[in-house]
Scaffold this motif. Structure first.
Motif: not given
Lengths: 232, 232
Positions: B94-97, B139-144, B158-161
């Motif tokens: 999911g959104l983690e490791l 990616q979008e969900e993590v960045l949001a 988020p932009a730097r990431l």
């Protein structure tokens, strides 16, 4: 339904799953959907079901699984570094053992071990240690059943096995010389927890030719004691 | 009911179990008995329930758990032997490791890793690799979402990431310099399976002081490629 999975059968279609679990296709369909939803099962691109990572995550909290392994790891690595052979950690589960960890060098002698896999108690070094310290009723049940032979050196005579188990308790370690694979020699020692119970066994499996079990024993026994102390 | 168990709470009395699972004591009593019977739970001498070895055994069949680990182990050991630092293997869930393996020397830099444990994707080396190769919607969900900071060096913009993730894809490896623990530097690379999918990430976490990420990258990338090949 999870019982349907085995090392020989780690991935199944829905109909295979229903057949092996002995349930109807409709029931299997509903239960599989629930298990996928929770993460206990995963469905691959090939449509087959496999054990899911979420189940592995929860299972990693088992004190006798990864928790034991984490406490033992530094000692297992020390054993590995000085020998570059097989280092194994196992616990007893009923009348068998389960391998909780194995570290092996590229040139280590081949063994029949799989992490998470089961094995008989009467042949391997770790098995002999676990059996020697098992409750009397467990020992009697193992001794009363036919003892499988992997090769001519496997001990299948109950009276002889009793003597070996007594020697294991007396010496503080077990030696299994070619009793599983002809070219492997295992030296194993108990892991005793704070309450004095033997909760696991640790072993070194080396090439049988030229091996000096008496020289390896202090090394393995010290590792067993270290792991026991780390468990508290 | 298995969801009630966590790394912070690996052992519970029946009433704690009922409370955490949000079920009545009577229901908890019946279900716990069923789970103990099957071996998913074990009851200790202290009366508390813990995850059982049988569940761990079944879970060891998860292709993304121990099966991946078994294929990866020789490569992880090679990485460990030449560095004596932390070697880690992780998969995305999911959104983690989830960390599937860790080998660490006694003098390795301390890390926050636990095998079977979860971690955010945006801070560690393995996390950056897994995020860089995750589907766009992940990616979008993590960045949001708000990006947790472990220390001043953690990237929370988020932009730097996004720039970092693009660089990971371009370079074929990720570097996380002090973004989780200040004194740890991680170099991570993808594990690509036969179908071309990034199924895991492998990393080396070394003392940040004096570390040469560019020199470590080929070593970690080669290990990632080796593991991918072993997976077939």
């Amino acid at each position: 339904m999870l019982d349907a999975f085995s090392p020989e059968c780690p991935a199944m279609t829905l109909s295979e799953l229903a057949r092996r679990a002995g349930i109807s296709l409709a029931t299997a369909h509903r239960r599989a959907a629930e298990l996928v939803d929770w993460g206990a099962l995963e469905r691959g691109a090939d449509g087959r079901y496999r054990i899911g990572l979420r189940l592995w995550e929860v299972a990693s909290l088992a004190p006798r699984g990864l928790a034991l392994r984490e406490a033992a790891m530094p000692f297992l690595e020390d054993l590995y570094e000085v020998t570059r052979e097989n280092v194994q950690l196992a616990v007893r589960e009923g009348l068998e053992l389960v391998f909780v960890e194995r570290i092996a060098g590229r040139h280590a002698v081949p063994v029949l071990t799989r992490v998470g896999g089961r094995f008989a108690l009467h042949a391997t070094g770790v098995g002999l240690v676990l059996l020697a310290h098992a409750p009397a009723e467990v020992q009697e049940e193992v001794l009363a059943a036919p003892l499988q032979a992997w090769n001519p050196k496997t001990i299948t005579n109950p009276a002889r096995l009793r003597e070996v188990l007594a020697a294991v308790r007396r010496n503080g370690y077990a030696v299994s010389d070619g009793q599983v694979t002809m070219d492997g020699l295992s030296v194993a020692a108990p892991v005793v927890d704070g309450s004095g119970e033997v909760v696991a066994a640790v072993s070194l499996v080396v090439h049988a030719e030229g091996a000096q079990p008496a020289a390896l024993a202090p090394l393995v026994r010290a590792a067993g004691r270290g792991i026991g102390r780390a468990l508290g």
